[in-house]
Design a protein around this motif. Sequence first.
Motif, PDB file in Angstrom:
ATOM      1  N   ASP A 261     -27.367 -34.919 -91.123  1.00  0.00           N
ATOM      2  CA  ASP A 261     -25.931 -34.896 -91.396  1.00  0.00           C
ATOM      3  C   ASP A 261     -25.165 -36.042 -90.738  1.00  0.00           C
ATOM      4  O   ASP A 261     -24.200 -36.558 -91.300  1.00  0.00           O
ATOM      5  CB  ASP A 261     -25.314 -33.583 -90.894  1.00  0.00           C
ATOM      6  CG  ASP A 261     -25.557 -32.416 -91.825  1.00  0.00           C
ATOM      7  OD1 ASP A 261     -26.017 -32.643 -92.968  1.00  0.00           O
ATOM      8  OD2 ASP A 261     -25.296 -31.272 -91.411  1.00  0.00           O
ATOM      9  N   ALA A 262     -25.550 -36.393 -89.477  1.00  0.00           N
ATOM     10  CA  ALA A 262     -24.757 -37.350 -88.695  1.00  0.00           C
ATOM     11  C   ALA A 262     -23.298 -36.900 -88.648  1.00  0.00           C
ATOM     12  O   ALA A 262     -22.376 -37.695 -88.858  1.00  0.00           O
ATOM     13  CB  ALA A 262     -24.887 -38.763 -89.258  1.00  0.00           C
ATOM     14  N   HIS A 263     -23.099 -35.618 -88.367  1.00  0.00           N
ATOM     15  CA  HIS A 263     -21.763 -35.020 -88.429  1.00  0.00           C
ATOM     16  C   HIS A 263     -21.353 -34.375 -87.119  1.00  0.00           C
ATOM     17  O   HIS A 263     -20.266 -34.640 -86.605  1.00  0.00           O
ATOM     18  CB  HIS A 263     -21.732 -33.992 -89.563  1.00  0.00           C
ATOM     19  CG  HIS A 263     -20.533 -33.094 -89.556  1.00  0.00           C
ATOM     20  ND1 HIS A 263     -19.259 -33.554 -89.862  1.00  0.00           N
ATOM     21  CD2 HIS A 263     -20.415 -31.765 -89.278  1.00  0.00           C
ATOM     22  CE1 HIS A 263     -18.407 -32.545 -89.764  1.00  0.00           C
ATOM     23  NE2 HIS A 263     -19.067 -31.460 -89.409  1.00  0.00           N
ATOM     24  N   HIS A 264     -22.220 -33.536 -86.542  1.00  0.00           N
ATOM     25  CA  HIS A 264     -21.867 -32.755 -85.360  1.00  0.00           C
ATOM     26  C   HIS A 264     -23.166 -32.270 -84.712  1.00  0.00           C
ATOM     27  O   HIS A 264     -24.157 -32.026 -85.408  1.00  0.00           O
ATOM     28  CB  HIS A 264     -21.000 -31.559 -85.773  1.00  0.00           C
ATOM     29  CG  HIS A 264     -20.414 -30.784 -84.641  1.00  0.00           C
ATOM     30  ND1 HIS A 264     -21.103 -29.786 -83.971  1.00  0.00           N
ATOM     31  CD2 HIS A 264     -19.192 -30.852 -84.049  1.00  0.00           C
ATOM     32  CE1 HIS A 264     -20.347 -29.281 -83.024  1.00  0.00           C
ATOM     33  NE2 HIS A 264     -19.178 -29.915 -83.042  1.00  0.00           N
ATOM     34  N   PRO A 265     -23.186 -32.095 -83.378  1.00  0.00           N
ATOM     35  CA  PRO A 265     -24.427 -31.649 -82.733  1.00  0.00           C
ATOM     36  C   PRO A 265     -24.957 -30.314 -83.249  1.00  0.00           C
ATOM     37  O   PRO A 265     -26.173 -30.139 -83.374  1.00  0.00           O
ATOM     38  CB  PRO A 265     -24.045 -31.557 -81.254  1.00  0.00           C
ATOM     39  CG  PRO A 265     -22.915 -32.505 -81.090  1.00  0.00           C
ATOM     40  CD  PRO A 265     -22.145 -32.437 -82.373  1.00  0.00           C
ATOM     41  N   VAL A 266     -24.054 -29.362 -83.527  1.00  0.00           N
ATOM     42  CA  VAL A 266     -24.539 -28.042 -83.942  1.00  0.00           C
ATOM     43  C   VAL A 266     -23.901 -27.508 -85.216  1.00  0.00           C
ATOM     44  O   VAL A 266     -24.488 -26.665 -85.898  1.00  0.00           O
ATOM     45  CB  VAL A 266     -24.359 -27.003 -82.810  1.00  0.00           C
ATOM     46  CG1 VAL A 266     -25.213 -27.375 -81.614  1.00  0.00           C
ATOM     47  CG2 VAL A 266     -22.900 -26.854 -82.399  1.00  0.00           C
ATOM     48  N   ALA A 267     -22.716 -27.954 -85.566  1.00  0.00           N
ATOM     49  CA  ALA A 267     -22.041 -27.438 -86.762  1.00  0.00           C
ATOM     50  C   ALA A 267     -22.553 -28.149 -88.006  1.00  0.00           C
ATOM     51  O   ALA A 267     -22.668 -29.378 -88.028  1.00  0.00           O
ATOM     52  CB  ALA A 267     -20.533 -27.628 -86.639  1.00  0.00           C
ATOM     53  N   PRO A 268     -22.861 -27.404 -89.071  1.00  0.00           N
ATOM     54  CA  PRO A 268     -23.272 -28.059 -90.315  1.00  0.00           C
ATOM     55  C   PRO A 268     -22.089 -28.748 -90.973  1.00  0.00           C
ATOM     56  O   PRO A 268     -20.933 -28.401 -90.738  1.00  0.00           O
ATOM     57  CB  PRO A 268     -23.762 -26.886 -91.169  1.00  0.00           C
ATOM     58  CG  PRO A 268     -22.989 -25.700 -90.672  1.00  0.00           C
ATOM     59  CD  PRO A 268     -22.813 -25.930 -89.194  1.00  0.00           C
ATOM     60  N   HIS A 269     -22.373 -29.729 -91.801  1.00  0.00           N
ATOM     61  CA  HIS A 269     -21.300 -30.378 -92.552  1.00  0.00           C
ATOM     62  C   HIS A 269     -20.623 -29.326 -93.428  1.00  0.00           C
ATOM     63  O   HIS A 269     -21.300 -28.558 -94.129  1.00  0.00           O
ATOM     64  CB  HIS A 269     -21.860 -31.505 -93.423  1.00  0.00           C
ATOM     65  CG  HIS A 269     -20.808 -32.382 -94.004  1.00  0.00           C
ATOM     66  ND1 HIS A 269     -20.009 -31.985 -95.059  1.00  0.00           N
ATOM     67  CD2 HIS A 269     -20.405 -33.642 -93.665  1.00  0.00           C
ATOM     68  CE1 HIS A 269     -19.175 -32.952 -95.357  1.00  0.00           C
ATOM     69  NE2 HIS A 269     -19.388 -33.977 -94.531  1.00  0.00           N
ATOM     70  N   PRO A 270     -19.295 -29.240 -93.417  1.00  0.00           N
ATOM     71  CA  PRO A 270     -18.609 -28.165 -94.154  1.00  0.00           C
ATOM     72  C   PRO A 270     -18.862 -28.178 -95.653  1.00  0.00           C
ATOM     73  O   PRO A 270     -18.806 -27.129 -96.303  1.00  0.00           O
ATOM     74  CB  PRO A 270     -17.131 -28.405 -93.831  1.00  0.00           C
ATOM     75  CG  PRO A 270     -17.046 -29.822 -93.385  1.00  0.00           C
ATOM     76  CD  PRO A 270     -18.337 -30.097 -92.699  1.00  0.00           C
ATOM     77  N   ASP A 271     -19.152 -29.344 -96.208  1.00  0.00           N
ATOM     78  CA  ASP A 271     -19.442 -29.434 -97.636  1.00  0.00           C
ATOM     79  C   ASP A 271     -20.934 -29.587 -97.913  1.00  0.00           C
ATOM     80  O   ASP A 271     -21.332 -29.833 -99.059  1.00  0.00           O
ATOM     81  CB  ASP A 271     -18.677 -30.594 -98.264  1.00  0.00           C
ATOM     82  CG  ASP A 271     -17.167 -30.355 -98.257  1.00  0.00           C
ATOM     83  OD1 ASP A 271     -16.761 -29.210 -98.541  1.00  0.00           O
ATOM     84  OD2 ASP A 271     -16.415 -31.294 -97.949  1.00  0.00           O
ATOM     85  N   ALA A 272     -21.761 -29.480 -96.866  1.00  0.00           N
ATOM     86  CA  ALA A 272     -23.223 -29.529 -97.005  1.00  0.00           C
ATOM     87  C   ALA A 272     -23.701 -30.790 -97.734  1.00  0.00           C
ATOM     88  O   ALA A 272     -24.640 -30.736 -98.532  1.00  0.00           O
ATOM     89  CB  ALA A 272     -23.723 -28.277 -97.726  1.00  0.00           C
ATOM     90  N   LEU A 273     -23.082 -31.921 -97.429  1.00  0.00           N
ATOM     91  CA  LEU A 273     -23.456 -33.144 -98.120  1.00  0.00           C
ATOM     92  C   LEU A 273     -24.859 -33.608 -97.744  1.00  0.00           C
ATOM     93  O   LEU A 273     -25.637 -34.049 -98.605  1.00  0.00           O
ATOM     94  CB  LEU A 273     -22.433 -34.246 -97.823  1.00  0.00           C
ATOM     95  CG  LEU A 273     -20.995 -33.956 -98.267  1.00  0.00           C
ATOM     96  CD1 LEU A 273     -20.096 -35.162 -97.974  1.00  0.00           C
ATOM     97  CD2 LEU A 273     -20.944 -33.600 -99.752  1.00  0.00           C
ATOM     98  N   GLY A 274     -25.200 -33.510 -96.455  1.00  0.00           N
ATOM     99  CA  GLY A 274     -26.546 -33.886 -96.042  1.00  0.00           C
ATOM    100  C   GLY A 274     -27.589 -32.940 -96.605  1.00  0.00           C
ATOM    101  O   GLY A 274     -28.688 -33.357 -96.998  1.00  0.00           O
ATOM    102  N   ALA A 275     -27.251 -31.653 -96.649  1.00  0.00           N
ATOM    103  CA  ALA A 275     -28.178 -30.680 -97.226  1.00  0.00           C
ATOM    104  C   ALA A 275     -28.401 -30.955 -98.705  1.00  0.00           C
ATOM    105  O   ALA A 275     -29.528 -30.870 -99.214  1.00  0.00           O
ATOM    106  CB  ALA A 275     -27.635 -29.268 -97.011  1.00  0.00           C
ATOM    107  N   GLU A 276     -27.321 -31.296 -99.416  1.00  0.00           N
ATOM    108  CA  GLU A 276     -27.468 -31.617-100.837  1.00  0.00           C
ATOM    109  C   GLU A 276     -28.360 -32.843-101.024  1.00  0.00           C
ATOM    110  O   GLU A 276     -29.200 -32.883-101.932  1.00  0.00           O
ATOM    111  CB  GLU A 276     -26.107 -31.877-101.473  1.00  0.00           C
ATOM    112  CG  GLU A 276     -26.211 -32.263-102.946  1.00  0.00           C
ATOM    113  CD  GLU A 276     -24.866 -32.453-103.628  1.00  0.00           C
ATOM    114  OE1 GLU A 276     -24.840 -33.078-104.699  1.00  0.00           O
ATOM    115  OE2 GLU A 276     -23.848 -31.970-103.082  1.00  0.00           O
TER     116      GLU A 276
END
Length: 404
Positions: A261-276
């Motif tokens: 994600d390169a977004h936050h240490p523990v919180a997932p990206h709110p729109d799940a862009l890395g997961a997508e």
Amino acid sequence: MSAPAIVVTGTGTLTPVGTDTDTTWEAVRRGESRAGLAPAPGVSGDLLCRAVAPFGTELLSGRGTAKLDPFVRFALVAADQALAESGLSPDTWDGSRVGIVVGCGLGGAATLGTAHRKLAEAGPDAVSPYVHPRSLVNMAAGTLAIRHRVTGPAHTVVAACASGAVAVGVGRDLIRAGTCDVVIAVGTDAGVVPVIAAGFAAMGALADSPADDASRPFAADRSGFVLSEGAAALVLEREDAARARGARTLGRILGYGFTTDAHHPVAPHPDALGAEAAVRAALADAGLAPADVDHVNAHGTSTPQNDRGEAKLIGRLFPHRPSVTSNKGLLGHSLGAAGAIEAVLTLRTLATGVVPPTAHTPAVDPELAGLDLVVGRERRTDPAIAVSHSFGFGGSNCVLVMGT
């Protein structure tokens, strides 16, 4: 030249509801807990966990195994089962062509916790010289190599709660690259120990309900996950080699995607862009499109943020509404083991045509529209292609694509 097809010829599973793949699968199909939750060790309040029941020589034999850290013992049990089912044996294989990949998030947390307590209470002389051989995160892989005379690569991958799935993907790639003929891929973690439970509790990540149904993936009243533990192992090999020796194929590992994600240490990206991106990468690796997916085994932790983002991802990427389930409603969250356990259960769904229910979730949160979550009871859909999601702290996103 096309990449060789990689198949699974053996699985092994150790969870809070089963001592092997068959018993775990039957419990997951029923969606009913066979045993209640236990208090999380060393943590005040009503926080709960699902721990693997103590086991003895009926599941694990061998000199020195009784004193190993649980994360190693769990891995040995699962791998023994998987190898037995595959029909492969160290007595007949070339160990230099066999690899091991273990996914684990924590390593020997129980061993380190005990050692720290002894150090604080009685000083350095009370600490065992076996602390490091039992606790280092690569010791499951090393012990497996000794037990099964494997002299090829023995990797340990650490990607938090995605570790077990990453182990399967890396194992697949070792065979595709020609480095190994056989890989034992394992996910294992034994995090039901005081400091681990306390840490998750302090973060507010654990469910706030004392009820047995505290893990409620994608439910409107979900509040967090139930800490759990366990292991799963998959024996991977080339399809032509498995066919040549008359092995039964349990399913295929078609695609693997891993992003950050390169977004936050523990919180997932709110729109799940890395997961997508991980889903798209895994499907591209398999030569498939989102419309080809019949079933999704969701990460589904029962935390508000993860489930919200994952539901967005599924609705956005799969508008044809494939069936969705989360095994964590029943099993809890076994951290680094979860991805491997869920891969094994996804293979069972593909083999049997049965999608287990998401236990303890009566209905999908109305805010998570577009999710065809299987609830209440199992559903027969006969899927041919499935994806399994695994996400972890550090922004790790791993997706496996599996087929019949």
